[in-house]
Write a protein that holds these residues in place. Sequence first.
Motif, PDB file in Angstrom:
ATOM      1  N   UNK A 181       0.839  -1.201   0.000  1.00 32.25           N
ATOM      2  CA  UNK A 181       0.000   0.000   0.000  1.00 32.25           C
ATOM      3  C   UNK A 181       0.873   1.249   0.000  1.00 32.25           C
ATOM      4  N   UNK A 182       1.903   1.251   0.856  1.00 33.48           N
ATOM      5  CA  UNK A 182       2.801   2.410   0.945  1.00 33.48           C
ATOM      6  C   UNK A 182       3.568   2.633  -0.352  1.00 33.48           C
ATOM      7  N   UNK A 183       4.077   1.562  -0.937  1.00 37.74           N
ATOM      8  CA  UNK A 183       4.835   1.694  -2.177  1.00 37.74           C
ATOM      9  C   UNK A 183       3.927   2.098  -3.334  1.00 37.74           C
ATOM     10  N   UNK A 184       2.682   1.633  -3.299  1.00 41.63           N
ATOM     11  CA  UNK A 184       1.732   2.050  -4.325  1.00 41.63           C
ATOM     12  C   UNK A 184       1.490   3.547  -4.293  1.00 41.63           C
ATOM     13  N   UNK A 185       1.363   4.097  -3.089  1.00 43.68           N
ATOM     14  CA  UNK A 185       1.193   5.542  -2.941  1.00 43.68           C
ATOM     15  C   UNK A 185       2.368   6.278  -3.557  1.00 43.68           C
ATOM     16  N   UNK A 186       3.581   5.774  -3.298  1.00 41.14           N
ATOM     17  CA  UNK A 186       4.774   6.408  -3.853  1.00 41.14           C
ATOM     18  C   UNK A 186       4.822   6.364  -5.368  1.00 41.14           C
ATOM     19  N   UNK A 187       4.082   5.430  -5.955  1.00 35.97           N
ATOM     20  CA  UNK A 187       4.028   5.308  -7.415  1.00 35.97           C
ATOM     21  C   UNK A 187       2.748   5.894  -8.000  1.00 35.97           C
ATOM     22  N   UNK A 188       1.977   6.607  -7.161  1.00 37.23           N
ATOM     23  CA  UNK A 188       0.680   7.167  -7.586  1.00 37.23           C
ATOM     24  C   UNK A 188      -0.253   6.090  -8.130  1.00 37.23           C
ATOM     25  N   UNK A 189      -0.313   4.975  -7.407  1.00 37.85           N
ATOM     26  CA  UNK A 189      -1.163   3.873  -7.824  1.00 37.85           C
ATOM     27  C   UNK A 189      -1.919   3.296  -6.633  1.00 37.85           C
ATOM     28  N   UNK A 190      -3.125   2.823  -6.890  1.00 33.82           N
ATOM     29  CA  UNK A 190      -3.841   2.090  -5.856  1.00 33.82           C
ATOM     30  C   UNK A 190      -3.205   0.713  -5.729  1.00 33.82           C
ATOM     31  N   UNK A 191      -3.483   0.019  -4.633  1.00 37.94           N
ATOM     32  CA  UNK A 191      -2.806  -1.241  -4.365  1.00 37.94           C
ATOM     33  C   UNK A 191      -3.201  -2.330  -5.359  1.00 37.94           C
ATOM     34  N   UNK A 212      -1.896  -8.944  -6.117  1.00 41.81           N
ATOM     35  CA  UNK A 212      -1.906 -10.204  -5.361  1.00 41.81           C
ATOM     36  C   UNK A 212      -1.377 -10.033  -3.931  1.00 41.81           C
ATOM     37  N   UNK A 213      -1.233  -8.799  -3.494  1.00 39.26           N
ATOM     38  CA  UNK A 213      -0.649  -8.522  -2.179  1.00 39.26           C
ATOM     39  C   UNK A 213      -1.677  -8.659  -1.059  1.00 39.26           C
ATOM     40  N   UNK A 214      -1.155  -8.715   0.167  1.00 38.94           N
ATOM     41  CA  UNK A 214      -2.027  -8.753   1.329  1.00 38.94           C
ATOM     42  C   UNK A 214      -2.844  -7.475   1.444  1.00 38.94           C
ATOM     43  N   UNK A 215      -2.244  -6.332   1.048  1.00 45.27           N
ATOM     44  CA  UNK A 215      -2.974  -5.067   1.094  1.00 45.27           C
ATOM     45  C   UNK A 215      -4.201  -5.089   0.200  1.00 45.27           C
ATOM     46  N   UNK A 216      -4.046  -5.616  -1.018  1.00 41.39           N
ATOM     47  CA  UNK A 216      -5.185  -5.726  -1.935  1.00 41.39           C
ATOM     48  C   UNK A 216      -6.239  -6.665  -1.363  1.00 41.39           C
ATOM     49  N   UNK A 217      -5.794  -7.750  -0.763  1.00 39.41           N
ATOM     50  CA  UNK A 217      -6.717  -8.708  -0.163  1.00 39.41           C
ATOM     51  C   UNK A 217      -7.518  -8.074   0.975  1.00 39.41           C
ATOM     52  N   UNK A 218      -6.835  -7.282   1.814  1.00 42.60           N
ATOM     53  CA  UNK A 218      -7.510  -6.643   2.948  1.00 42.60           C
ATOM     54  C   UNK A 218      -8.604  -5.692   2.482  1.00 42.60           C
ATOM     55  N   UNK A 219      -8.309  -4.873   1.480  1.00 41.11           N
ATOM     56  CA  UNK A 219      -9.314  -3.916   1.010  1.00 41.11           C
ATOM     57  C   UNK A 219     -10.454  -4.627   0.269  1.00 41.11           C
ATOM     58  N   UNK A 220     -10.161  -5.752  -0.365  1.00 38.63           N
ATOM     59  CA  UNK A 220     -11.227  -6.552  -0.976  1.00 38.63           C
ATOM     60  C   UNK A 220     -12.160  -7.097   0.098  1.00 38.63           C
ATOM     61  N   UNK A 221     -11.577  -7.596   1.190  1.00 40.56           N
ATOM     62  CA  UNK A 221     -12.381  -8.123   2.295  1.00 40.56           C
ATOM     63  C   UNK A 221     -13.203  -7.007   2.951  1.00 40.56           C
ATOM     64  N   UNK A 222     -12.588  -5.819   3.082  1.00 35.52           N
ATOM     65  CA  UNK A 222     -13.315  -4.700   3.686  1.00 35.52           C
ATOM     66  C   UNK A 222     -14.534  -4.341   2.843  1.00 35.52           C
ATOM     67  N   UNK A 223     -14.350  -4.259   1.528  1.00 32.89           N
ATOM     68  CA  UNK A 223     -15.484  -3.965   0.652  1.00 32.89           C
ATOM     69  C   UNK A 223     -16.548  -5.051   0.774  1.00 32.89           C
TER      70      UNK A 223
END
Length: 253
Positions: A215-225, A231-242
């Motif tokens: 998530x942090x590195x995505x921000x640095x690249x102006x990208x969402x996770x 396939x990262x844990x960050x993407x998985x977490x936000x999928x579960x939250x939704x």
Amino acid sequence: MTVVAVFNQKGGVGKTTTTANLAAAMAKNGLEPLVIDLDPQAHLTALSGLNPRADRTVYSFFQSGTALSELVHRLDNGVNLIPSHMELSRVDMMLTQNRHDLRRLKKAMSDEMLAEGATVLIDCCPMLGVLSLSALMAATCVLVPVTAEYLAMNGAQQLDQTLKGLTSRGLHRPKKVFINRYQRGHPTSEKVAQELKRRYGRDFCRTRVCESQSVLEGIGSNQDVFTFAPDSEGAEDFSYLLDELVETGFIRA
């Protein structure tokens, strides 16, 4: 119609990253979200790779009455964004906290039918002024990110008082609180999670969004996770939250 104000009266709790990644999760699932950056810091706008003139942002709506629909930018990830600009900080001087001014955003969204068939996410600034109150007026519900630290809980408590004030005026706004930047097994994270669960009960999400390098590195690249590391844990977490927000009826898919 779902209009979600992403808000906590403490800065640095991840409102912007939550808005960006939750919107990206929605777009990934075909929900076509509309996001309004209502923070004069314009971090969400910058994260989206935009650098628009002030007259092409939500500032123009407040300053000269430009239609919100004319300010929408379609992002590559399928999210529709109404961007912000530092000039938006002038709004608290331009407008007052009377009912007419605070309802301008809500009325415009209704008149332009912007929330018809779409979920709207509003990224709020932490200061409780005209902008944040306008967002709360326009919202049908409030999502409260709380980082796994004690001061962030204080911000959530302050918001509780604000929402009680709205309820007393017949403007009840349901809320969901979730823990952000959670670290498994860390004493403070565990204590904060337990306290939030005790305090908010059903209003506390079971999904815990963990501290994530992706998530942090995505921000640095102006990208969402989901774009940066799908396939990262960050993407998985936000999928579960939704998924949880949809399953509980907080967001209507």
